[in-house]
Enzyme design. Structure first.
Site, PDB file in Angstrom:
ATOM      1  N   VAL A 156     -35.293  21.179   5.390  1.00 32.37           N
ATOM      2  CA  VAL A 156     -35.125  22.628   5.227  1.00 32.37           C
ATOM      3  C   VAL A 156     -36.505  23.269   5.347  1.00 32.37           C
ATOM      4  O   VAL A 156     -37.519  22.578   5.262  1.00 32.37           O
ATOM      5  CB  VAL A 156     -34.480  22.981   3.854  1.00 32.37           C
ATOM      6  CG1 VAL A 156     -33.021  22.589   3.830  1.00 32.37           C
ATOM      7  CG2 VAL A 156     -35.234  22.342   2.702  1.00 32.37           C
ATOM      8  N   LYS A 157     -36.499  24.584   5.540  1.00 32.51           N
ATOM      9  CA  LYS A 157     -37.759  25.259   5.829  1.00 32.51           C
ATOM     10  C   LYS A 157     -38.370  25.843   4.552  1.00 32.51           C
ATOM     11  O   LYS A 157     -38.286  27.049   4.301  1.00 32.51           O
ATOM     12  CB  LYS A 157     -37.534  26.334   6.887  1.00 32.51           C
ATOM     13  CG  LYS A 157     -37.211  25.726   8.252  1.00 32.51           C
ATOM     14  CD  LYS A 157     -36.803  26.757   9.268  1.00 32.51           C
ATOM     15  CE  LYS A 157     -37.935  27.588   9.779  1.00 32.51           C
ATOM     16  NZ  LYS A 157     -38.852  26.890  10.698  1.00 32.51           N
TER      17      LYS A 157
END
Ligand code: PMP
Length: 313
Positions: A156-157
């Site tokens: 995920v970012k």
């Protein structure tokens, strides 16, 4: 002067210059935020912005929020609707970059927790053209290693994770290259600083698997689907050794900002012909049409927004 880009923040639409946070914001100190990068692609013939796969981006965004123990009062569909409204109100008639950001918003110092801290989110839309400076890239293998799942989850970012990418990219650019390629802790190829990586060898496409410390890219998924369905090629997800990159027939990177971009040189070695290989070219051409809503079969990947000034009154 172009108009100031618009944001959605604090429950309303406002110029991005008015969307402000305080110096004591937790996320500013510790990188406790999650973000996305979505493209809006202008289709001149239809006079609409085609937002590419926003729902998939927002599912990944909410996954990141979950890992950071955020309670956001919105679903992926709500966020998609807000994004369409933002683009329509902003009256954009060109390519856009859409940046949702959710962050730990409490005004606190010296607090290393995720719980008992407030969350907030906003979305920004700004005009955006090419991200990478060249159409065929010169890359370098970074001396920085990709963060692994045991450090900060790379799937995920999470904002703080991007210091890793930024160190790698900065060193590569200051050394005269376009982009950095990172190996993971075990020495397998992971990805670029902001792109997934693919090689073509003897007509087969190979890309690192999710367990090698990569972001499950939406452009990666798009390239895999198009390669399998439209080009009839085999795509294999498996660990890739560094030297395999040197021996590849083609090497290309994929990302929302980067699109599908071939790598002509890595570590001062020519890759394949050194130009745009035939598979990369076919995929690139198809992809550019798909993201502008020009391929009916894949139009369901796009959500359209009509600039306010052009909307039927
Ligand atoms: N890897 C990293 C580290 C990235 O930041 C990005 C850009 N989001 C990608 C890969 C490509 O992902 P996507 O195709 O979803 O933009």
């Amino acid at each position: 002067m172009p108009p100031t880009p618009l944001a959605y923040f604090g429950g309303k639409f406002l110029p991005v210059t008015e969307a402000k946070v305080g110096l004591m914001t937790h996320a500013l100190h510790y990188g406790t935020a999650v973000f996305e990068g979505i493209r809006g692609n202008w289709n001149e013939d239809e006079a609409k912005v085609f937002i590419f796969r926003p729902r998939e981006h927002y599912v990944r965004f909410l996954d990141g929020a979950k890992i950071l123990r955020m309670n956001l009062p919105v679903t992926a569909d709500d966020l998609t609707r807000l994004t369409v409204e933002l683009v329509e109100r902003g009256d954009y008639k060109g390519d856009l970059y859409i940046r949702p950001l959710a962050f730990k918003s409490s005004q606190l110092v010296a607090n290393l927790k995720l719980h008992e801290i407030d969350d907030d989110f906003g979305i920004i839309a700004v005009p955006f053209g090419a991200y990478l400076d060249s159409s065929v890239l010169r890359c370098v293998t970074s001396s920085w290693r990709r963060m692994s799942e045991t450090m900060i989850p790379p799937r995920v970012k999470i904002s703080g994770l991007y210091v890793n990418s930024i160190l790698a990219k900065t060193d590569a650019v200051l050394a005269g290259f376009d982009e950095a390629i990172l190996l993971n802790e075990e020495g397998f190829v992971s990805e670029g600083s902001g792109e997934n990586l693919f090689i073509v060898k003897n007509g087969e496409i190979i890309t690192p698997p999710l367990y090698n410390g990569i972001l499950p890219g939406i452009t990666r998924d798009t390239a895999i689907e198009l390669a399998r369905r439209e080009l009839g090629l085999t795509v294999t997800e498996r660990s890739i050794g560094r030297a395999e990159l040197y021996l590849a027939d083609e090497l290309f990177l994929t990302g929302t900002a980067a699109h599908i971009t071939p790598v002509g040189e890595l570590d001062v070695r020519k890759i394949g012909s050194g130009g745009v290989g035939p598979v990369s070219k076919q995929l690139q051409d198809l992809y550019f049409n798909v993201i502008r809503g020009k391929v009916p079969k894949y139009r369901h990947w796009c959500v359209t927004a009509v600039p306010a000034a052009l909307a039927p009154k």
